[in-house]
Design an enzyme around this catalytic site. Structure first.
Site, mmCIF file in Angstrom:
data_model
loop_
_atom_site.group_PDB
_atom_site.id
_atom_site.type_symbol
_atom_site.label_atom_id
_atom_site.label_comp_id
_atom_site.label_asym_id
_atom_site.label_seq_id
_atom_site.Cartn_x
_atom_site.Cartn_y
_atom_site.Cartn_z
ATOM 1 N N VAL A 75 0.866 -1.170 0.000
ATOM 2 C CA VAL A 75 0.000 0.000 0.000
ATOM 3 C C VAL A 75 0.904 1.222 0.000
ATOM 4 O O VAL A 75 1.795 1.341 0.847
ATOM 5 C CB VAL A 75 -0.927 0.028 1.231
ATOM 6 C CG1 VAL A 75 -1.740 1.313 1.260
ATOM 7 C CG2 VAL A 75 -1.836 -1.190 1.248
ATOM 8 N N CYS A 76 0.724 2.103 -0.987
ATOM 9 C CA CYS A 76 1.465 3.351 -1.064
ATOM 10 C C CYS A 76 2.981 3.085 -1.088
ATOM 11 O O CYS A 76 3.467 2.307 -1.908
ATOM 12 C CB CYS A 76 1.057 4.260 0.092
ATOM 13 S SG CYS A 76 1.518 5.984 -0.102
ATOM 14 N N THR A 77 3.745 3.686 -0.181
ATOM 15 C CA THR A 77 5.205 3.567 -0.208
ATOM 16 C C THR A 77 5.700 2.218 0.312
ATOM 17 O O THR A 77 6.907 1.989 0.329
ATOM 18 C CB THR A 77 5.863 4.701 0.598
ATOM 19 O OG1 THR A 77 5.345 4.705 1.930
ATOM 20 C CG2 THR A 77 5.587 6.045 -0.058
ATOM 21 N N THR A 105 3.069 3.438 -6.816
ATOM 22 C CA THR A 105 3.157 3.939 -5.449
ATOM 23 C C THR A 105 2.531 5.329 -5.478
ATOM 24 O O THR A 105 1.972 5.742 -6.492
ATOM 25 C CB THR A 105 4.609 3.973 -4.947
ATOM 26 O OG1 THR A 105 4.633 4.313 -3.553
ATOM 27 C CG2 THR A 105 5.455 4.977 -5.718
#
Length: 322
Positions: free
Chosen positions: A104-106, A124
Site C-alpha cells: 500500500v502506497c510507499t 506507489t
C-alpha cells in the site's frame, strides 16, 4: 463445505503510515470482513512500532509471522529508508513459498528492495514514483494508476487507493457480491478500476519565479480562450521566448499547462458542486461537455459522471452529461 482460512499478515515497518495499515486491518480483520480471513499484525521486532502520526502501535508478532502468511501486506512508511536485510529476506522467503505479496502506497519500496518488483509493473504514491524508479530501474513504475495486479505481486498508489486494491483482493477471493457488500459497509465506491489514473495536482511554477505572475493571471481567466500569444504578451516577451522559458521553469508547454489547470478546476467543481457538466466545461475554459469528457477520460481514465460519483459516493443533483 468448509472453506480454508486465508491468513493475511501486515508488516508494520518503523514509522508506518497508520492509515495505510488501517486499510487491510479493517478489510481483512474488522467487523464485516468476509468469512475466511484471519488478520495478523507483525513487525521486524515484536512490540511498539512508531507511526507517522505521533503515536505508537503494538505489533504482537515478529517476522516469523510471515512464514505462515497466505497474503503479506506492507503498508507505507516514512522515511523511505531501505529495510534491514532480515526484512527483505523474510519477504523473499514468503514470496518463494507462494504467498501473495501486496504493498500500500510507499510499502512498494520494501517490495522493491526485496527484489519482488523486478521486471514487474508497479505503482506507489505519485509524489514518490520518480524516486522509486530512480532507486529501482528494473521496476516498471507506473504513476498514473490506482493499483497494479501482477499476480502474485500487487501494488497500490497512495492512501485510499489501498482501499481499492484490498477490495480488489476480496473480489478475487470471494467474488463481486462480497466485495460490494463490504464496500457498502465501508461507505466507499464498490469498484474503481486499477487502471484509473491517480488524481494528480499539476505542477505550478515556484512563487517568485518569472512565470509565476503570468500563471496567477491565467488562473483567474481560465474561462477565457487564452493562447500562448496572450500569455507571452502578459510576460512582455515574444511567444517563442515565452514558450522556451515556460517549459524550462515548469517542465511542460504552456498549452499543456493550461489544459492541466482547466482539468484541475473541472475536477474541483465536480467534487464540490452540483453544477451541470456543461456549465463546468464553460467555467473552466474547455468549452463543451463533450470536450471536458474527452480530456478527463484521457487524463484520469474516467468520465465526469464517474469522477463525480467516485468522490461523492452518489449521483449528484441536476443534469450530468455522460
Amino acid at each position: 463445505m468448509h472453506r480454508a482460512v486465508h491468513h493475511v499478515v501486515a508488516l508494520a515497518l518503523p514509522r508506518v503510515v497508520a492509515f495505510d495499515l488501517a486499510i487491510p486491518a479493517q478489510i481483512f480483520g474488522g467487523p464485516g470482513a468476509p468469512d475466511g480471513y484471519r488478520f495478523t499484525l507483525c513487525a521486524p521486532v515484536p512490540g511498539p512500532v512508531a507511526t507517522t502520526t505521533g503515536f505508537d502501535l503494538v505489533a504482537p508478532h515478529g517476522l516469523e509471522a510471515l512464514a505462515e502468511a497466505d497474503t503479506v501486506v506492507v503498508p507505507g512508511y516514512l522515511p523511505l529508508t531501505r529495510p534491514p536485510r532480515e526484512v527483505t529476506d523474510a519477504l523473499r522467503a514468503a514470496a518463494a513459498r507462494g504467498a501473495r505479496t501486496v504493498s500500500v502506497c510507499t510499502g512498494a519500496f520494501a517490495l522493491a528492495a526485496a527484489g519482488l518488483l523486478d521486471g514487474r509493473r508497479a505503482t506507489t504514491h505519485w509524489m514518490d514514483a520518480d524516486e522509486l524508479a530512480r532507486r529501482h530501474p528494473e521496476v516498471d513504475v507506473d504513476a498514473d494508476v490506482l493499483y497494479t495486479d501482477q499476480a502474485p505481486v500487487l501494488t497500490s498508489a497512495g492512501f485510499t487507493a489501498g482501499i481499492d486494491l484490498c477490495l480488489h483482493l476480496v473480489r478475487e477471493d470471494h467474488g463481486a457480491e462480497a466485495a460490494a457488500g463490504l464496500a457498502r459497509r465501508l461507505v466507499v465506491p464498490a469498484h474503481r478500476e486499477g487502471g484509473q489514473a491517480q488524481y494528480l495536482h499539476r505542477a505550478m511554477p515556484a512563487p517568485g519565479t518569472g512565470m509565476a505572475p503570468v500563471c496567477d493571471w491565467a488562473l483567474e481567466r481560465l474561462h477565457e480562450p487564452l493562447t500562448v500569444a496572450d500569455l507571452a504578451r502578459r510576460a512582455a516577451v515574444s511567444p517563442r521566448t515565452f514558450a522556451r522559458r515556460f517549459t524550462d521553469e515548469t517542465g511542460t508547454t504552456p498549452l499543456r499547462w493550461l489544459t492541466a489547470q482547466r482539468l484541475h478546476k473541472a475536477r474541483s467543481l465536480l467534487e464540490t458542486t452540483d453544477l451541470p457538466v456543461e456549465d463546468i466545461a464553460r467555467l473552466c475554459g474547455l468549452g463543451t461537455a463533450t470536450n471536458l469528457r474527452l480530456h478527463l477520460t484521457r487524463d484520469a481514465g474516467t468520465t465526469p459522471t464517474g469522477y463525480r460519483r467516485a468522490f461523492r459516493g452518489s449521483s449528484p443533483r441536476g443534469r450530468v452529461s455522460r
